[in-house]
Design a protein around this motif. Structure first.
Motif, short mmCIF file in Angstrom:
data_model
loop_
_atom_site.label_atom_id
_atom_site.label_comp_id
_atom_site.label_asym_id
_atom_site.label_seq_id
_atom_site.Cartn_x
_atom_site.Cartn_y
_atom_site.Cartn_z
N MET A 1 0.82 -1.21 0.00
CA MET A 1 0.00 0.00 0.00
C MET A 1 0.85 1.27 0.00
SD MET A 1 -3.18 -0.84 -0.22
CE MET A 1 -3.96 0.71 0.20
N HIS A 2 2.13 1.15 0.38
CA HIS A 2 3.01 2.32 0.40
C HIS A 2 3.26 2.86 -1.01
CE1 HIS A 2 3.58 1.66 4.58
NE2 HIS A 2 4.35 0.60 4.47
N ARG A 3 3.02 2.03 -2.02
CA ARG A 3 3.29 2.44 -3.40
C ARG A 3 1.99 2.72 -4.17
NH1 ARG A 3 8.69 1.47 -3.87
NH2 ARG A 3 9.56 -0.23 -2.64
N ILE A 4 0.91 2.89 -3.43
CA ILE A 4 -0.39 3.15 -4.05
C ILE A 4 -0.92 4.49 -3.55
CG2 ILE A 4 -2.76 2.31 -4.33
CD1 ILE A 4 -1.68 -0.51 -3.87
N SER A 5 -1.50 5.26 -4.44
CA SER A 5 -2.04 6.58 -4.08
C SER A 5 -3.11 6.46 -2.99
CB SER A 5 -2.64 7.24 -5.32
OG SER A 5 -3.41 8.37 -4.96
N PRO A 6 -3.15 7.41 -2.04
CA PRO A 6 -4.20 7.41 -1.01
C PRO A 6 -5.60 7.56 -1.60
CG PRO A 6 -2.39 8.88 -0.40
CD PRO A 6 -2.16 8.48 -1.82
N ALA A 7 -5.69 7.98 -2.86
CA ALA A 7 -6.99 8.15 -3.51
C ALA A 7 -7.58 6.83 -3.99
CB ALA A 7 -6.86 9.11 -4.70
N ALA A 8 -6.84 5.73 -3.86
CA ALA A 8 -7.33 4.42 -4.31
C ALA A 8 -8.54 3.99 -3.47
CB ALA A 8 -6.22 3.39 -4.19
N PRO A 9 -9.42 3.14 -4.03
CA PRO A 9 -10.60 2.66 -3.29
C PRO A 9 -10.22 2.01 -1.97
CG PRO A 9 -10.77 2.07 -5.60
CD PRO A 9 -9.39 2.62 -5.41
N SER A 10 -11.10 2.09 -0.98
CA SER A 10 -10.83 1.56 0.35
C SER A 10 -10.64 0.04 0.36
CB SER A 10 -11.96 1.95 1.31
OG SER A 10 -13.21 1.46 0.84
N ALA A 11 -11.20 -0.65 -0.64
CA ALA A 11 -11.09 -2.11 -0.70
C ALA A 11 -9.74 -2.58 -1.23
CB ALA A 11 -12.20 -2.68 -1.58
N THR A 12 -8.88 -1.65 -1.63
CA THR A 12 -7.60 -2.02 -2.26
C THR A 12 -6.75 -2.91 -1.35
OG1 THR A 12 -7.59 0.05 -3.51
CG2 THR A 12 -5.50 -1.11 -3.32
N ARG A 13 -6.73 -2.62 -0.06
CA ARG A 13 -5.89 -3.39 0.87
C ARG A 13 -6.26 -4.86 0.89
NH1 ARG A 13 -3.56 -6.67 3.04
NH2 ARG A 13 -2.64 -6.74 5.12
N TRP A 14 -7.56 -5.17 1.03
CA TRP A 14 -7.91 -6.59 1.12
C TRP A 14 -7.88 -7.26 -0.24
CZ3 TRP A 14 -11.85 -9.16 -1.23
CH2 TRP A 14 -12.95 -8.43 -1.70
N LEU A 15 -8.17 -6.53 -1.31
CA LEU A 15 -8.05 -7.11 -2.65
C LEU A 15 -6.60 -7.52 -2.92
CD1 LEU A 15 -10.26 -4.68 -4.80
CD2 LEU A 15 -10.73 -7.09 -4.35
N GLY A 16 -5.67 -6.63 -2.58
CA GLY A 16 -4.26 -6.93 -2.77
C GLY A 16 -3.78 -8.04 -1.86
N GLY A 17 -4.23 -8.03 -0.61
CA GLY A 17 -3.81 -9.06 0.34
C GLY A 17 -4.20 -10.45 -0.12
N VAL A 18 -5.46 -10.61 -0.52
CA VAL A 18 -5.94 -11.91 -1.01
C VAL A 18 -5.21 -12.28 -2.30
CG1 VAL A 18 -7.94 -13.13 -1.94
CG2 VAL A 18 -8.20 -11.69 0.08
#
Length: 267
Positions: free
Chosen positions: A167-184
């Motif tokens: 997540m450190h390399r992704i814009s803060p404007a990304a959708p809130s679901a980005t963290r769990w989508l990426g994790g899975v």
């Protein structure tokens, strides 16, 4: 006039878009079409070919996956992700190079299907490349070492998925679901990379031949008899496709110096 940095930026974003198509279709085919996933990577590209404007998508993927592979090679050569030159940093950079090799093979397969020259192939670019490596002196060692690199990449993928440090390399404007989508997605990709690594180790160190080498679709197909593991991995890969689509828009890409062709923070 568009400078080199902006061209580089767009090339990488097309690469992430191509990766999104690849993983989304891979997960979808695994979940819905036993016959197609049994064909491995070929089945995935055949599925894309059947979509409306499928040939156009294949050409985009051929170009985009090549661009993404070059982006990963730049991580090794120029450290554009600023991982550093200590042992941990070099491990990440070598892992990115392994990812680059894998995606370059996939780009070649996409090109063959887009060029309508792979309709009767079975195994695609991976087996051809592996056979070429095995035909030279010490080729088995090279292939085996590549397998070890893929194992290392699998470990890093799992670590990224669990820790969420991507997540450190992704814009803060990304959708809130980005963290769990990426994790899975990263955890699912770790499983697939481990399968690919084992196939390379078998082909290289244990002399089981180029036919043993698996690419993305082949690795997923090999899990088909593993019950929940197969289903969970397929859902994870579909999720990774959605995650990659978000990255195509919100990934923070280092600016390149227009004259030197290296990251500005390295100057």
């Amino acid at each position: 006039m568009v400078d080199k940095s902006e061209k580089f930026n767009w090339a990488v974003r097309v690469g992430y878009f191509s990766r999104a198509i690849l993983y989304a279709v891979l997960g979808l085919v695994a979940l819905t079409s036993a016959g197609r996933i049994a064909e491995g990577t070929d089945g995935v590209f055949l599925a894309i070919e059947d979509y409306p404007a499928g040939t156009v998508l294949l050409w985009i993927m051929a170009v985009g996956l090549t661009a993404y592979a070059l982006f990963r090679f730049c991580s090794l050569l120029f450290d554009i992700e600023n991982n550093g030159s200590d042992s941990k940093g070099w491990a990440k950079r070598v892992g990115h190079a392994g990812s680059g090799i894998g995606h370059l093979v996939l780009a070649y397969s996409a090109f063959k299907f887009a060029n309508d020259s792979a309709s009767s192939s079975s195994g695609g670019g991976a087996e051809e490349a592996a056979a070429g490596i095995l035909s030279v002196e010490l080729g088995g060692i090279v292939l085996g070492v590549l397998g070890v690199i893929f194992f290392a990449v699998a470990v890093f993928q799992a670590k990224k998925g669990i820790s969420g440090d991507f997540m450190h390399r992704i814009s803060p404007a990304a959708p809130s679901a980005t963290r769990w989508l990426g994790g899975v997605g990263f955890c699912a990709r770790a499983v697939v990379y481990a399968v690919i690594g084992w196939s390379l180790v078998q082909a290289g160190f244990f002399s089981q031949g180029a036919d043993e080498v698996k690419t993305l679709g082949d690795a997923v197909a090999s899990l088909a008899g593993e019950g929940p593991i197969f289903t969970i991995t397929a859902i994870g890969l579909l999720t990774f496709g959605l995650f990659s689509l978000i990255l195509a828009r919100y990934r923070i890409i280092p600016d390149m110096d227009s004259s030197k062709g290296i990251p500005k923070f390295r100057i």
